[in-house]
Design a protein around this motif. Sequence first.
Motif, short mmCIF file in Angstrom:
data_model
loop_
_atom_site.label_atom_id
_atom_site.label_comp_id
_atom_site.label_asym_id
_atom_site.label_seq_id
_atom_site.Cartn_x
_atom_site.Cartn_y
_atom_site.Cartn_z
N VAL A 50 -6.81 -17.41 28.07
CA VAL A 50 -6.62 -18.13 26.80
C VAL A 50 -6.49 -17.17 25.62
CG1 VAL A 50 -7.79 -19.66 25.16
CG2 VAL A 50 -7.67 -20.28 27.57
N VAL A 101 -14.01 -16.62 24.72
CA VAL A 101 -14.71 -16.02 25.87
C VAL A 101 -15.00 -17.12 26.89
CG1 VAL A 101 -15.72 -14.17 24.49
CG2 VAL A 101 -16.98 -16.31 24.75
N SER A 144 -10.48 -22.52 37.05
CA SER A 144 -11.63 -22.18 36.23
C SER A 144 -11.98 -23.27 35.24
CB SER A 144 -11.34 -20.89 35.47
OG SER A 144 -10.34 -21.14 34.51
N1 LIG Z 1 -7.88 -20.57 31.81
C1 LIG Z 1 -7.39 -21.71 31.34
O1 LIG Z 1 -6.38 -22.23 31.83
C2 LIG Z 1 -8.03 -22.38 30.16
C3 LIG Z 1 -7.35 -23.41 29.49
C4 LIG Z 1 -7.96 -24.02 28.40
C5 LIG Z 1 -9.23 -23.64 28.00
N2 LIG Z 1 -9.87 -22.65 28.69
C6 LIG Z 1 -11.21 -22.24 28.21
O2 LIG Z 1 -11.06 -21.03 27.46
C7 LIG Z 1 -12.21 -20.18 27.66
C8 LIG Z 1 -11.77 -18.82 28.17
O3 LIG Z 1 -11.17 -19.00 29.44
P1 LIG Z 1 -10.34 -17.83 30.15
O4 LIG Z 1 -9.77 -18.42 31.40
O5 LIG Z 1 -9.42 -17.20 29.16
O6 LIG Z 1 -11.53 -16.83 30.50
P2 LIG Z 1 -11.43 -15.31 31.01
O7 LIG Z 1 -12.65 -15.10 31.81
O8 LIG Z 1 -10.09 -15.08 31.61
O9 LIG Z 1 -11.50 -14.43 29.67
C9 LIG Z 1 -12.66 -14.26 28.91
C10 LIG Z 1 -12.58 -12.88 28.26
O10 LIG Z 1 -13.65 -12.76 27.33
C11 LIG Z 1 -14.11 -11.42 27.37
N3 LIG Z 1 -15.45 -11.36 26.80
C12 LIG Z 1 -16.60 -11.88 27.28
N4 LIG Z 1 -17.64 -11.59 26.46
C13 LIG Z 1 -17.13 -10.89 25.43
C14 LIG Z 1 -17.69 -10.29 24.26
N5 LIG Z 1 -18.99 -10.38 23.99
N6 LIG Z 1 -16.86 -9.63 23.43
C15 LIG Z 1 -15.55 -9.52 23.70
N7 LIG Z 1 -14.96 -10.05 24.79
C16 LIG Z 1 -15.74 -10.73 25.64
C17 LIG Z 1 -14.05 -11.08 28.86
O11 LIG Z 1 -14.06 -9.68 29.08
C18 LIG Z 1 -12.73 -11.74 29.26
O12 LIG Z 1 -11.64 -10.85 29.13
C19 LIG Z 1 -13.13 -20.95 28.60
O13 LIG Z 1 -14.03 -21.70 27.83
C20 LIG Z 1 -12.19 -21.90 29.32
O14 LIG Z 1 -12.83 -23.06 29.79
C21 LIG Z 1 -9.31 -22.00 29.74
#
Ligand SMILES: NC(=O)c1ccc[n+]([C@@H]2O[C@H](COP(=O)([O-])OP(=O)(O)OC[C@H]3O[C@@H](n4cnc5c(N)ncnc54)[C@H](O)[C@@H]3O)[C@@H](O)[C@H]2O)c1
Length: 472
Positions: free
Chosen positions: A15, A87, A282
Amino acid sequence: MSRQVSICVIGSGYVGLVAAVCFAEVGHKVICVDNNEAKVNMLQQGIAPIYEEHLPEMLARHLNKGVTFTTDLGPAIEACEAVFIAVGTPQGSSGSADLSYVEAVVSEIARYVTSYKVLVEKSTVPVYTNEWVSRCMHRHGVEPELFDVVSNPEFLREGTAIEDFLHPDRIVVGANNDRSAQLLRDIYAPLTEGTYYTQPEALPGMCSPANPAKLLVTSAQSAEIIKHSSNAFLALKISFINAVANLAESVDADIEDIATGMGLDSRIGTRFLRAGIGYGGSCFPKDVAAFYWVAQQQGIDFQILDEVRKINAHQQEIFFNKVRAALWTLRGKKLAALGLAFKADTDDIRDSPAIDIIRKLIDAGVSITAYDPAAIEKTKAVLPPSDSMQYAEDPYSAAEGADAVIILTEWKEFGKLDLHRLNHALKFPIIIDGRNLYKPAFMQEQGFTYVSVGRPAVYSAQQGKPRKIVLS
Ligand SMILES: NC(=O)c1ccc[n+]([C@@H]2O[C@H](COP(=O)([O-])OP(=O)(O)OC[C@H]3O[C@@H](n4cnc5c(N)ncnc54)[C@H](O)[C@@H]3O)[C@@H](O)[C@H]2O)c1
Protein backbone atom coordinates in the motif's frame (compact mmCIF):
# COMPACT_ATOMS: atom_id res chain seq x y z
CA MET A 1 -7.00 24.13 -9.41
CA SER A 2 -4.71 21.50 -7.89
CA ARG A 3 -1.66 22.44 -5.85
CA GLN A 4 1.44 20.44 -4.98
CA VAL A 5 1.33 18.97 -1.47
CA SER A 6 4.36 17.71 0.47
CA ILE A 7 3.58 14.20 1.62
CA CYS A 8 5.34 11.69 3.85
CA VAL A 9 4.29 8.04 3.47
CA ILE A 10 5.40 5.70 6.25
CA GLY A 11 5.70 2.09 5.12
CA SER A 12 6.79 1.06 1.63
CA GLY A 13 4.80 -2.18 1.38
CA TYR A 14 2.04 -3.04 -1.09
CA VAL A 15 0.00 0.00 0.00
CA GLY A 16 2.63 2.56 1.04
CA LEU A 17 4.82 2.11 -2.03
CA VAL A 18 1.91 2.26 -4.45
CA ALA A 19 0.49 5.33 -2.69
CA ALA A 20 3.91 7.04 -2.72
CA VAL A 21 4.58 6.58 -6.46
CA CYS A 22 0.98 7.42 -7.36
CA PHE A 23 1.03 10.64 -5.33
CA ALA A 24 4.23 11.53 -7.22
CA GLU A 25 2.52 10.56 -10.49
CA VAL A 26 -0.26 13.12 -9.85
CA GLY A 27 2.28 15.84 -9.08
CA HIS A 28 2.97 15.83 -5.33
CA LYS A 29 6.32 15.82 -3.55
CA VAL A 30 6.68 12.57 -1.63
CA ILE A 31 9.14 11.16 0.89
CA CYS A 32 8.54 7.48 1.59
CA VAL A 33 9.99 6.20 4.88
CA ASP A 34 10.54 2.58 5.84
CA ASN A 35 12.54 1.12 8.72
CA ASN A 36 13.56 -1.87 6.59
CA GLU A 37 16.96 -0.79 5.34
CA ALA A 38 17.27 -3.52 2.70
CA LYS A 39 13.95 -2.48 1.16
CA VAL A 40 14.90 1.20 1.15
CA ASN A 41 18.25 0.34 -0.50
CA MET A 42 16.45 -1.52 -3.28
CA LEU A 43 13.98 1.32 -3.78
CA GLN A 44 16.75 3.91 -3.90
CA GLN A 45 18.21 1.93 -6.80
CA GLY A 46 14.84 1.87 -8.54
CA ILE A 47 14.18 -1.82 -7.84
CA ALA A 48 10.59 -2.65 -6.89
CA PRO A 49 10.57 -5.14 -3.99
CA ILE A 50 7.11 -6.42 -4.99
CA TYR A 51 5.59 -7.75 -8.21
CA GLU A 52 2.98 -5.24 -9.34
CA GLU A 53 2.03 -4.17 -12.86
CA HIS A 54 3.16 -0.62 -13.84
CA LEU A 55 5.18 -0.23 -10.62
CA PRO A 56 8.68 -0.50 -12.19
CA GLU A 57 7.88 2.15 -14.84
CA MET A 58 6.28 4.51 -12.31
CA LEU A 59 9.23 4.10 -9.98
CA ALA A 60 11.68 4.82 -12.79
CA ARG A 61 9.69 7.88 -13.85
CA HIS A 62 9.51 9.51 -10.43
CA LEU A 63 12.52 8.27 -8.44
CA ASN A 64 14.48 11.19 -6.97
CA LYS A 65 12.10 13.62 -8.69
CA GLY A 66 8.60 13.29 -7.22
CA VAL A 67 9.49 10.55 -4.74
CA THR A 68 12.50 9.70 -2.56
CA PHE A 69 13.03 6.82 -0.15
CA THR A 70 14.68 7.00 3.25
CA THR A 71 14.89 5.38 6.69
CA ASP A 72 15.16 8.80 8.32
CA LEU A 73 11.75 9.84 9.66
CA GLY A 74 12.60 13.21 11.26
CA PRO A 75 13.39 15.29 8.15
CA ALA A 76 10.47 13.65 6.29
CA ILE A 77 8.00 14.73 9.01
CA GLU A 78 9.43 18.23 9.18
CA ALA A 79 9.12 18.67 5.40
CA CYS A 80 5.55 17.45 4.94
CA GLU A 81 1.98 18.65 5.41
CA ALA A 82 0.39 15.19 5.46
CA VAL A 83 1.77 11.95 6.96
CA PHE A 84 0.23 8.77 5.54
CA ILE A 85 0.63 5.79 7.88
CA ALA A 86 0.74 2.61 5.77
CA VAL A 87 2.35 0.07 8.09
CA GLY A 88 0.99 -3.44 8.68
CA THR A 89 -1.97 -4.15 10.97
CA PRO A 90 -1.76 -7.94 11.25
CA GLN A 91 -4.16 -10.16 13.12
CA GLY A 92 -3.56 -10.29 16.87
CA SER A 93 -4.07 -13.37 19.00
CA SER A 94 -7.70 -12.58 19.93
CA GLY A 95 -8.66 -11.84 16.31
CA SER A 96 -8.35 -8.09 16.87
CA ALA A 97 -6.00 -6.03 14.70
CA ASP A 98 -2.51 -5.72 16.16
CA LEU A 99 -1.99 -1.95 16.15
CA SER A 100 1.47 -1.98 17.71
CA TYR A 101 3.16 -0.94 14.44
CA VAL A 102 0.76 2.00 14.14
CA GLU A 103 1.36 3.02 17.76
CA ALA A 104 5.14 2.78 17.31
CA VAL A 105 4.98 5.01 14.22
CA VAL A 106 2.70 7.59 15.90
CA SER A 107 5.06 7.81 18.92
CA GLU A 108 7.95 8.39 16.51
CA ILE A 109 6.04 11.03 14.52
CA ALA A 110 5.22 12.88 17.76
CA ARG A 111 8.93 13.51 18.36
CA TYR A 112 9.25 15.60 15.19
CA VAL A 113 6.01 17.61 15.03
CA THR A 114 6.71 21.33 15.34
CA SER A 115 4.12 22.67 12.88
CA TYR A 116 0.58 21.61 11.82
CA LYS A 117 0.38 18.09 10.28
CA VAL A 118 -2.46 15.88 9.17
CA LEU A 119 -1.89 12.26 10.16
CA VAL A 120 -3.67 10.00 7.71
CA GLU A 121 -4.59 6.41 8.54
CA LYS A 122 -3.99 4.55 5.28
CA SER A 123 -3.57 1.20 7.02
CA THR A 124 -6.77 -0.75 7.64
CA VAL A 125 -7.68 -0.09 11.25
CA PRO A 126 -10.64 -0.71 13.57
CA VAL A 127 -13.14 2.01 14.38
CA TYR A 128 -11.90 4.55 16.92
CA THR A 129 -8.26 4.12 15.95
CA ASN A 130 -8.35 7.84 15.02
CA GLU A 131 -9.15 8.55 18.68
CA TRP A 132 -6.27 6.40 19.86
CA VAL A 133 -3.86 8.08 17.43
CA SER A 134 -4.90 11.50 18.81
CA ARG A 135 -4.54 10.28 22.38
CA CYS A 136 -1.10 8.88 21.62
CA MET A 137 0.01 12.22 20.14
CA HIS A 138 -1.25 14.06 23.27
CA ARG A 139 0.53 11.58 25.54
CA HIS A 140 3.74 12.34 23.73
CA GLY A 141 3.25 16.02 24.39
CA VAL A 142 2.01 17.28 20.98
CA GLU A 143 -0.40 20.21 21.33
CA PRO A 144 -3.90 19.51 19.86
CA GLU A 145 -3.70 22.49 17.46
CA LEU A 146 -0.57 21.01 15.83
CA PHE A 147 -2.31 18.03 14.25
CA ASP A 148 -5.48 16.36 13.02
CA VAL A 149 -6.10 12.69 12.34
CA VAL A 150 -7.92 11.60 9.20
CA SER A 151 -8.97 8.15 8.00
CA ASN A 152 -8.35 7.52 4.28
CA PRO A 153 -8.76 3.76 3.82
CA GLU A 154 -7.18 2.10 0.82
CA PHE A 155 -9.22 -0.13 -1.49
CA LEU A 156 -6.54 -1.16 -4.02
CA ARG A 157 -6.27 -4.80 -5.06
CA GLU A 158 -2.85 -6.38 -5.39
CA GLY A 159 -2.20 -7.14 -9.05
CA THR A 160 -4.03 -4.01 -10.24
CA ALA A 161 -2.89 -1.74 -7.43
CA ILE A 162 -1.55 1.18 -9.49
CA GLU A 163 -4.59 1.31 -11.75
CA ASP A 164 -6.92 0.99 -8.75
CA PHE A 165 -5.16 3.86 -7.01
CA LEU A 166 -5.28 6.20 -10.00
CA HIS A 167 -8.75 5.11 -11.17
CA PRO A 168 -10.54 4.39 -7.90
CA ASP A 169 -14.21 3.40 -7.54
CA ARG A 170 -14.25 5.94 -4.73
CA ILE A 171 -11.92 7.82 -2.39
CA VAL A 172 -13.12 7.88 1.21
CA VAL A 173 -11.96 10.62 3.56
CA GLY A 174 -13.02 10.39 7.18
CA ALA A 175 -12.28 13.74 8.77
CA ASN A 176 -13.70 15.34 11.86
CA ASN A 177 -13.03 18.94 10.73
CA ASP A 178 -12.90 21.00 7.52
CA ARG A 179 -9.23 21.94 7.70
CA SER A 180 -7.99 18.36 7.51
CA ALA A 181 -10.68 17.30 5.00
CA GLN A 182 -9.56 20.16 2.71
CA LEU A 183 -5.95 18.96 2.71
CA LEU A 184 -7.09 15.51 1.58
CA ARG A 185 -9.29 17.13 -1.09
CA ASP A 186 -6.20 19.02 -2.32
CA ILE A 187 -4.15 15.82 -2.42
CA TYR A 188 -6.73 13.97 -4.49
CA ALA A 189 -7.76 16.98 -6.62
CA PRO A 190 -5.88 15.82 -9.77
CA LEU A 191 -8.06 12.68 -9.70
CA THR A 192 -11.34 14.24 -8.51
CA GLU A 193 -11.08 17.26 -10.84
CA GLY A 194 -9.88 14.99 -13.66
CA THR A 195 -6.76 17.01 -14.58
CA TYR A 196 -4.55 13.92 -14.20
CA TYR A 197 -6.53 12.09 -16.89
CA THR A 198 -5.83 14.85 -19.43
CA GLN A 199 -2.08 14.29 -19.24
CA PRO A 200 -0.57 12.44 -22.23
CA GLU A 201 1.34 10.02 -19.97
CA ALA A 202 -1.62 9.30 -17.66
CA LEU A 203 -2.27 5.63 -17.03
CA PRO A 204 -5.47 4.72 -18.88
CA GLY A 205 -8.35 3.32 -16.86
CA MET A 206 -12.03 3.76 -16.09
CA CYS A 207 -11.79 7.40 -14.91
CA SER A 208 -11.51 10.27 -17.39
CA PRO A 209 -11.82 14.08 -17.44
CA ALA A 210 -15.55 13.60 -17.99
CA ASN A 211 -15.81 10.88 -15.36
CA PRO A 212 -13.30 11.77 -12.64
CA ALA A 213 -12.79 9.93 -9.34
CA LYS A 214 -15.44 10.42 -6.66
CA LEU A 215 -14.48 11.51 -3.16
CA LEU A 216 -16.76 10.88 -0.20
CA VAL A 217 -16.20 12.79 3.04
CA THR A 218 -17.48 11.14 6.22
CA SER A 219 -16.63 11.14 9.90
CA ALA A 220 -13.40 9.33 10.81
CA GLN A 221 -15.37 6.52 12.50
CA SER A 222 -17.56 5.97 9.44
CA ALA A 223 -14.53 5.82 7.14
CA GLU A 224 -12.87 3.24 9.38
CA ILE A 225 -16.04 1.14 9.27
CA ILE A 226 -16.44 1.57 5.48
CA LYS A 227 -13.12 -0.23 4.98
CA HIS A 228 -13.79 -3.10 7.36
CA SER A 229 -17.37 -3.62 6.20
CA SER A 230 -16.38 -3.51 2.50
CA ASN A 231 -13.78 -6.24 2.96
CA ALA A 232 -16.11 -8.28 5.16
CA PHE A 233 -18.86 -8.01 2.54
CA LEU A 234 -16.56 -9.14 -0.29
CA ALA A 235 -15.39 -12.08 1.83
CA LEU A 236 -19.04 -12.90 2.53
CA LYS A 237 -19.79 -12.93 -1.21
CA ILE A 238 -16.95 -15.42 -1.77
CA SER A 239 -18.06 -17.67 1.09
CA PHE A 240 -21.65 -17.50 -0.10
CA ILE A 241 -20.80 -18.70 -3.60
CA ASN A 242 -18.54 -21.40 -2.16
CA ALA A 243 -21.41 -22.68 -0.01
CA VAL A 244 -23.68 -22.67 -3.09
CA ALA A 245 -20.92 -24.49 -5.02
CA ASN A 246 -20.93 -27.31 -2.50
CA LEU A 247 -24.68 -27.66 -2.84
CA ALA A 248 -24.44 -27.48 -6.66
CA GLU A 249 -21.87 -30.23 -6.73
CA SER A 250 -23.98 -32.56 -4.66
CA VAL A 251 -26.93 -32.25 -7.07
CA ASP A 252 -24.88 -32.31 -10.32
CA ALA A 253 -25.55 -28.63 -11.08
CA ASP A 254 -22.86 -26.25 -12.41
CA ILE A 255 -21.71 -23.38 -10.17
CA GLU A 256 -20.34 -21.40 -13.11
CA ASP A 257 -23.81 -21.31 -14.72
CA ILE A 258 -25.36 -20.51 -11.36
CA ALA A 259 -22.92 -17.64 -10.71
CA THR A 260 -23.55 -16.24 -14.20
CA GLY A 261 -27.29 -16.47 -13.68
CA MET A 262 -27.04 -14.73 -10.31
CA GLY A 263 -24.51 -12.15 -11.42
CA LEU A 264 -26.59 -10.95 -14.38
CA ASP A 265 -28.91 -9.45 -11.80
CA SER A 266 -27.46 -5.95 -11.58
CA ARG A 267 -28.30 -5.86 -7.85
CA ILE A 268 -25.89 -8.77 -7.35
CA GLY A 269 -23.19 -8.38 -10.03
CA THR A 270 -20.77 -11.04 -11.25
CA ARG A 271 -17.67 -9.96 -9.33
CA PHE A 272 -16.54 -11.96 -6.29
CA LEU A 273 -18.86 -14.79 -7.26
CA ARG A 274 -16.02 -17.15 -8.20
CA ALA A 275 -16.15 -20.47 -6.41
CA GLY A 276 -12.78 -21.94 -5.49
CA ILE A 277 -10.54 -22.87 -2.61
CA GLY A 278 -11.51 -19.87 -0.49
CA TYR A 279 -10.16 -16.38 -0.02
CA GLY A 280 -6.74 -15.63 1.45
CA GLY A 281 -4.18 -12.86 1.34
CA SER A 282 -3.08 -10.29 3.86
CA CYS A 283 -6.47 -8.54 4.07
CA PHE A 284 -9.70 -10.58 4.03
CA PRO A 285 -8.87 -13.15 6.75
CA LYS A 286 -7.55 -10.58 9.21
CA ASP A 287 -10.13 -7.91 8.38
CA VAL A 288 -13.07 -10.31 8.82
CA ALA A 289 -11.62 -11.38 12.19
CA ALA A 290 -10.94 -7.79 13.27
CA PHE A 291 -14.41 -6.58 12.27
CA TYR A 292 -16.01 -9.49 14.17
CA TRP A 293 -13.89 -8.57 17.20
CA VAL A 294 -14.90 -4.89 17.00
CA ALA A 295 -18.58 -5.88 16.92
CA GLN A 296 -18.10 -8.21 19.90
CA GLN A 297 -16.48 -5.39 21.87
CA GLN A 298 -19.60 -3.31 21.25
CA GLY A 299 -21.82 -6.18 22.43
CA ILE A 300 -23.08 -6.88 18.90
CA ASP A 301 -23.47 -10.48 17.79
CA PHE A 302 -22.17 -10.33 14.18
CA GLN A 303 -22.38 -14.13 13.85
CA ILE A 304 -22.51 -14.06 10.06
CA LEU A 305 -18.84 -13.01 10.01
CA ASP A 306 -17.85 -16.10 11.95
CA GLU A 307 -19.79 -18.22 9.43
CA VAL A 308 -17.93 -16.51 6.58
CA ARG A 309 -14.66 -17.52 8.20
CA LYS A 310 -15.82 -21.11 8.87
CA ILE A 311 -17.04 -21.65 5.31
CA ASN A 312 -13.72 -20.34 4.04
CA ALA A 313 -11.68 -22.69 6.21
CA HIS A 314 -13.94 -25.61 5.25
CA GLN A 315 -13.41 -24.88 1.55
CA GLN A 316 -9.74 -25.84 1.85
CA GLU A 317 -10.64 -29.09 3.59
CA ILE A 318 -13.10 -29.88 0.81
CA PHE A 319 -10.38 -29.36 -1.78
CA PHE A 320 -7.95 -31.51 0.17
CA ASN A 321 -10.55 -34.30 0.26
CA LYS A 322 -11.08 -33.96 -3.50
CA VAL A 323 -7.37 -34.54 -4.05
CA ARG A 324 -7.48 -37.55 -1.77
CA ALA A 325 -10.59 -38.93 -3.47
CA ALA A 326 -9.02 -38.54 -6.91
CA LEU A 327 -5.76 -40.28 -5.91
CA TRP A 328 -7.11 -42.85 -3.41
CA THR A 329 -4.12 -42.69 -1.03
CA LEU A 330 -1.72 -39.79 -0.63
CA ARG A 331 1.48 -41.09 0.97
CA GLY A 332 4.26 -41.32 -1.62
CA LYS A 333 2.27 -39.55 -4.35
CA LYS A 334 3.83 -36.81 -6.45
CA LEU A 335 1.78 -33.74 -7.35
CA ALA A 336 2.40 -30.74 -9.59
CA ALA A 337 1.06 -27.62 -7.88
CA LEU A 338 0.26 -24.70 -10.19
CA GLY A 339 0.07 -21.51 -8.17
CA LEU A 340 1.49 -20.31 -4.87
CA ALA A 341 0.37 -16.66 -4.67
CA PHE A 342 -2.91 -16.03 -2.84
CA LYS A 343 -4.35 -14.77 -6.13
CA ALA A 344 -3.21 -14.08 -9.68
CA ASP A 345 -0.94 -11.17 -10.71
CA THR A 346 0.87 -10.83 -7.40
CA ASP A 347 3.83 -12.43 -5.65
CA ASP A 348 2.10 -12.08 -2.26
CA ILE A 349 1.82 -15.40 -0.40
CA ARG A 350 0.60 -14.05 2.92
CA ASP A 351 -2.27 -16.29 4.09
CA SER A 352 -2.32 -17.93 0.67
CA PRO A 353 -4.75 -20.89 0.54
CA ALA A 354 -2.34 -22.47 -1.98
CA ILE A 355 0.44 -22.58 0.61
CA ASP A 356 -1.91 -23.96 3.31
CA ILE A 357 -3.09 -26.74 1.00
CA ILE A 358 0.47 -27.60 -0.04
CA ARG A 359 1.56 -27.82 3.60
CA LYS A 360 -1.35 -30.14 4.38
CA LEU A 361 -0.53 -32.37 1.42
CA ILE A 362 3.14 -32.53 2.42
CA ASP A 363 2.07 -33.49 5.96
CA ALA A 364 0.03 -36.31 4.41
CA GLY A 365 3.14 -37.67 2.69
CA VAL A 366 2.81 -36.09 -0.78
CA SER A 367 5.79 -34.61 -2.58
CA ILE A 368 5.09 -31.39 -4.45
CA THR A 369 6.71 -29.76 -7.44
CA ALA A 370 5.37 -26.23 -7.66
CA TYR A 371 5.33 -23.55 -10.30
CA ASP A 372 4.13 -19.95 -10.02
CA PRO A 373 4.92 -17.11 -12.43
CA ALA A 374 5.89 -14.67 -9.64
CA ALA A 375 5.75 -16.13 -6.13
CA ILE A 376 8.46 -18.85 -6.11
CA GLU A 377 11.15 -16.75 -4.43
CA LYS A 378 8.83 -15.58 -1.63
CA THR A 379 7.57 -19.16 -1.14
CA LYS A 380 11.11 -20.54 -0.84
CA ALA A 381 11.51 -18.44 2.31
CA VAL A 382 8.63 -20.30 4.01
CA LEU A 383 8.85 -23.67 2.22
CA PRO A 384 12.54 -24.21 1.44
CA PRO A 385 13.38 -26.74 -1.28
CA SER A 386 13.48 -30.29 0.16
CA ASP A 387 12.66 -33.87 -0.83
CA SER A 388 8.96 -33.10 -0.50
CA MET A 389 9.00 -29.54 -1.90
CA GLN A 390 10.58 -28.77 -5.26
CA TYR A 391 10.20 -25.85 -7.61
CA ALA A 392 9.93 -25.97 -11.41
CA GLU A 393 10.52 -23.39 -14.12
CA ASP A 394 7.27 -24.02 -15.94
CA PRO A 395 4.04 -26.01 -15.55
CA TYR A 396 5.23 -28.85 -17.80
CA SER A 397 8.42 -29.61 -15.89
CA ALA A 398 6.37 -29.43 -12.67
CA ALA A 399 4.06 -32.07 -14.14
CA GLU A 400 6.86 -34.41 -15.30
CA GLY A 401 6.08 -37.87 -13.86
CA ALA A 402 3.46 -36.47 -11.43
CA ASP A 403 0.37 -38.45 -10.41
CA ALA A 404 -1.82 -35.38 -10.95
CA VAL A 405 -1.86 -31.59 -11.32
CA ILE A 406 -3.54 -29.35 -8.78
CA ILE A 407 -4.41 -25.77 -9.80
CA LEU A 408 -4.32 -23.43 -6.81
CA THR A 409 -4.03 -19.87 -8.20
CA GLU A 410 -6.05 -18.37 -11.06
CA TRP A 411 -3.11 -17.07 -13.13
CA LYS A 412 -4.30 -16.49 -16.73
CA GLU A 413 -1.54 -18.72 -18.13
CA PHE A 414 -2.89 -21.71 -16.17
CA GLY A 415 -6.14 -21.41 -18.13
CA LYS A 416 -4.24 -21.64 -21.46
CA LEU A 417 -1.99 -24.65 -20.89
CA ASP A 418 -0.79 -26.84 -23.74
CA LEU A 419 -2.94 -29.75 -22.59
CA HIS A 420 -1.39 -32.24 -24.99
CA ARG A 421 2.05 -31.49 -23.58
CA LEU A 422 0.75 -31.61 -20.03
CA ASN A 423 -0.93 -34.96 -20.62
CA HIS A 424 2.35 -36.42 -21.95
CA ALA A 425 4.33 -35.12 -18.97
CA LEU A 426 1.96 -36.58 -16.37
CA LYS A 427 1.97 -40.16 -15.12
CA PHE A 428 -1.85 -40.06 -15.01
CA PRO A 429 -4.02 -37.48 -16.81
CA ILE A 430 -5.66 -36.09 -13.68
CA ILE A 431 -6.25 -32.39 -12.93
CA ILE A 432 -7.84 -31.16 -9.72
CA ASP A 433 -8.67 -27.54 -10.38
CA GLY A 434 -9.39 -25.35 -7.36
CA ARG A 435 -10.05 -22.33 -9.58
CA ASN A 436 -12.42 -23.66 -12.28
CA LEU A 437 -10.22 -22.51 -15.16
CA TYR A 438 -11.55 -25.04 -17.70
CA LYS A 439 -14.88 -26.46 -18.84
CA PRO A 440 -15.29 -30.08 -17.68
CA ALA A 441 -16.65 -31.39 -21.02
CA PHE A 442 -13.67 -29.90 -22.89
CA MET A 443 -11.20 -31.46 -20.44
CA GLN A 444 -12.81 -34.85 -20.90
CA GLU A 445 -12.45 -34.49 -24.67
CA GLN A 446 -8.75 -33.75 -24.07
CA GLY A 447 -8.45 -37.06 -22.23
CA PHE A 448 -8.35 -35.81 -18.64
CA THR A 449 -10.01 -36.80 -15.45
CA TYR A 450 -10.96 -33.33 -14.31
CA VAL A 451 -12.22 -32.44 -10.86
CA SER A 452 -13.23 -28.85 -10.13
CA VAL A 453 -15.34 -26.89 -7.64
CA GLY A 454 -19.15 -26.92 -7.69
CA ARG A 455 -19.37 -28.93 -10.91
CA PRO A 456 -19.60 -32.64 -11.64
CA ALA A 457 -16.21 -34.32 -12.11
CA VAL A 458 -15.50 -35.86 -15.52
CA TYR A 459 -13.36 -38.93 -16.11
CA SER A 460 -10.92 -39.83 -18.85
CA ALA A 461 -11.62 -43.02 -20.78
CA GLN A 462 -8.45 -44.50 -19.28
CA GLN A 463 -9.48 -43.70 -15.69
CA GLY A 464 -13.17 -44.48 -16.07
CA LYS A 465 -15.90 -43.18 -13.80
CA PRO A 466 -15.81 -44.75 -10.34
CA ARG A 467 -19.16 -46.30 -9.32
CA LYS A 468 -18.96 -44.38 -6.05
CA ILE A 469 -16.10 -42.60 -4.37
CA VAL A 470 -15.76 -43.72 -0.79
CA LEU A 471 -13.16 -41.85 1.22
CA SER A 472 -10.86 -44.22 3.02
N1 LIG B 1 -1.98 -5.31 0.67
C1 LIG B 1 -3.17 -4.88 0.27
O1 LIG B 1 -3.69 -5.28 -0.77
C2 LIG B 1 -3.91 -3.86 1.09
C3 LIG B 1 -5.02 -3.19 0.53
C4 LIG B 1 -5.69 -2.24 1.29
C5 LIG B 1 -5.29 -1.98 2.59
N2 LIG B 1 -4.22 -2.66 3.11
C6 LIG B 1 -3.79 -2.32 4.48
O2 LIG B 1 -2.66 -1.46 4.40
C7 LIG B 1 -1.75 -1.73 5.49
C8 LIG B 1 -0.38 -2.07 4.95
O3 LIG B 1 -0.48 -3.26 4.19
P1 LIG B 1 0.71 -3.76 3.24
O4 LIG B 1 0.20 -4.97 2.54
O5 LIG B 1 1.22 -2.61 2.44
O6 LIG B 1 1.79 -4.17 4.35
P2 LIG B 1 3.34 -4.54 4.14
O7 LIG B 1 3.65 -5.47 5.24
O8 LIG B 1 3.56 -4.94 2.72
O9 LIG B 1 4.11 -3.15 4.35
C9 LIG B 1 4.26 -2.53 5.60
C10 LIG B 1 5.58 -1.77 5.57
O10 LIG B 1 5.67 -0.97 6.74
C11 LIG B 1 7.03 -0.96 7.15
N3 LIG B 1 7.10 -0.57 8.56
C12 LIG B 1 6.66 -1.23 9.65
N4 LIG B 1 6.92 -0.53 10.78
C13 LIG B 1 7.53 0.62 10.38
C14 LIG B 1 8.05 1.75 11.08
N5 LIG B 1 7.98 1.85 12.40
N6 LIG B 1 8.61 2.73 10.35
C15 LIG B 1 8.69 2.64 9.01
N7 LIG B 1 8.22 1.60 8.30
C16 LIG B 1 7.64 0.60 8.98
C17 LIG B 1 7.48 -2.39 6.89
O11 LIG B 1 8.89 -2.49 6.84
C18 LIG B 1 6.80 -2.67 5.55
O12 LIG B 1 7.64 -2.33 4.46
C19 LIG B 1 -2.41 -2.84 6.30
O13 LIG B 1 -3.18 -2.26 7.32
C20 LIG B 1 -3.33 -3.52 5.30
O14 LIG B 1 -4.42 -4.15 5.91
C21 LIG B 1 -3.52 -3.57 2.39
